[in-house]
Design a protein around this motif. Structure first.
Motif, mmCIF file in Angstrom:
data_model
loop_
_atom_site.group_PDB
_atom_site.id
_atom_site.type_symbol
_atom_site.label_atom_id
_atom_site.label_comp_id
_atom_site.label_asym_id
_atom_site.label_seq_id
_atom_site.Cartn_x
_atom_site.Cartn_y
_atom_site.Cartn_z
ATOM 1 N N VAL A 190 30.082 -12.718 29.186
ATOM 2 C CA VAL A 190 29.427 -12.478 30.470
ATOM 3 C C VAL A 190 28.053 -11.871 30.215
ATOM 4 C CG1 VAL A 190 29.514 -11.273 32.676
ATOM 5 C CG2 VAL A 190 31.633 -12.107 31.630
ATOM 6 N N GLU A 191 27.016 -12.565 30.710
ATOM 7 C CA GLU A 191 25.648 -12.065 30.561
ATOM 8 C C GLU A 191 25.263 -11.214 31.771
ATOM 9 O OE1 GLU A 191 25.536 -16.440 29.086
ATOM 10 O OE2 GLU A 191 26.353 -15.313 30.778
ATOM 11 N N SER A 192 24.350 -10.283 31.542
ATOM 12 C CA SER A 192 23.762 -9.507 32.627
ATOM 13 C C SER A 192 22.385 -9.041 32.193
ATOM 14 C CB SER A 192 24.641 -8.303 32.986
ATOM 15 O OG SER A 192 24.741 -7.423 31.897
ATOM 16 N N GLY A 193 21.602 -8.553 33.173
ATOM 17 C CA GLY A 193 20.298 -7.991 32.861
ATOM 18 C C GLY A 193 19.121 -8.877 33.198
ATOM 19 N N GLY A 194 19.383 -10.067 33.712
ATOM 20 C CA GLY A 194 18.277 -10.930 34.100
ATOM 21 C C GLY A 194 17.572 -10.412 35.337
ATOM 22 N N GLY A 195 16.453 -11.059 35.679
ATOM 23 C CA GLY A 195 15.724 -10.646 36.866
ATOM 24 C C GLY A 195 14.306 -11.160 36.864
ATOM 25 N N LEU A 196 13.520 -10.601 37.764
ATOM 26 C CA LEU A 196 12.103 -10.962 37.908
ATOM 27 C C LEU A 196 11.248 -9.874 37.276
ATOM 28 C CD1 LEU A 196 9.793 -12.642 39.190
ATOM 29 C CD2 LEU A 196 10.108 -11.257 41.267
ATOM 30 N N VAL A 197 10.312 -10.281 36.449
ATOM 31 C CA VAL A 197 9.440 -9.332 35.767
ATOM 32 C C VAL A 197 8.036 -9.926 35.696
ATOM 33 C CG1 VAL A 197 9.983 -10.220 33.474
ATOM 34 C CG2 VAL A 197 9.223 -7.846 33.735
ATOM 35 N N GLN A 198 7.030 -9.059 35.708
ATOM 36 C CA GLN A 198 5.651 -9.514 35.599
ATOM 37 C C GLN A 198 5.311 -9.865 34.147
ATOM 38 O OE1 GLN A 198 3.155 -6.467 37.295
ATOM 39 N NE2 GLN A 198 3.521 -7.176 39.380
ATOM 40 N N PRO A 199 4.349 -10.737 33.954
ATOM 41 C CA PRO A 199 3.910 -11.033 32.583
ATOM 42 C C PRO A 199 3.541 -9.752 31.839
ATOM 43 C CG PRO A 199 2.939 -12.590 34.111
ATOM 44 C CD PRO A 199 3.639 -11.560 34.949
#
Length: 120
Positions: free
Chosen positions: A5-14
């Motif tokens: 099970v993966e976790s920790g993804g999301g939206l981040v700025q360059p």
């Protein structure tokens, strides 16, 4: 049955950072190596990193070398992918998968994926 099970993804700025986690249950001695893959829309799946059971062997794709770091905590059955200096081209769904070894392509167990989006 091995489950990941993966976790920790999301939206981040360059230029930003994210840490992905891959928690495993039911680990077996037959599949001790863990790899991280990614797939962007319209592109082939790419292996970005792999770590052996002891952590002594670590592989990185050229596209992430120097920016991503793979590590593992066997006591917690968890493998991490620390991603720094993220670029828009790192945007993809990231998957972890288990294999007998980092030297090969026998990834027979996969997680469900975590979306990483790098955008301003």
């Amino acid at each position: 049955q091995l489950q990941l099970v993966e976790s920790g993804g999301g939206l981040v700025q360059p230029g930003g950072s994210l840490r992905l986690s891959c928690v495993g249950s039911g680990f077996t001695l037959d599949y001790p190596a863990i790899g991280w893959f990614r797939q962007a829309p319209g592109k082939e799946r790419e292996r970005v990193s792999c770590i052996s059971s002891s952590g002594a062997i670590r592989y990185y794709a050229d596209s992430v070398k120097g920016r991503f770091t793979i590590s593992r905590d066997n006591a917690k059955n968890t493998v991490y992918l620390q991603m720094n200096s993220l670029k828009p081209e790192d945007t993809a769904v990231y998957y972890c998968a288990a294999a007998p070894s980092c030297f090969g392509n026998d990834y027979n167990y996969w997680g469900q994926g975590a979306q990483v989006t790098v955008s301003s």
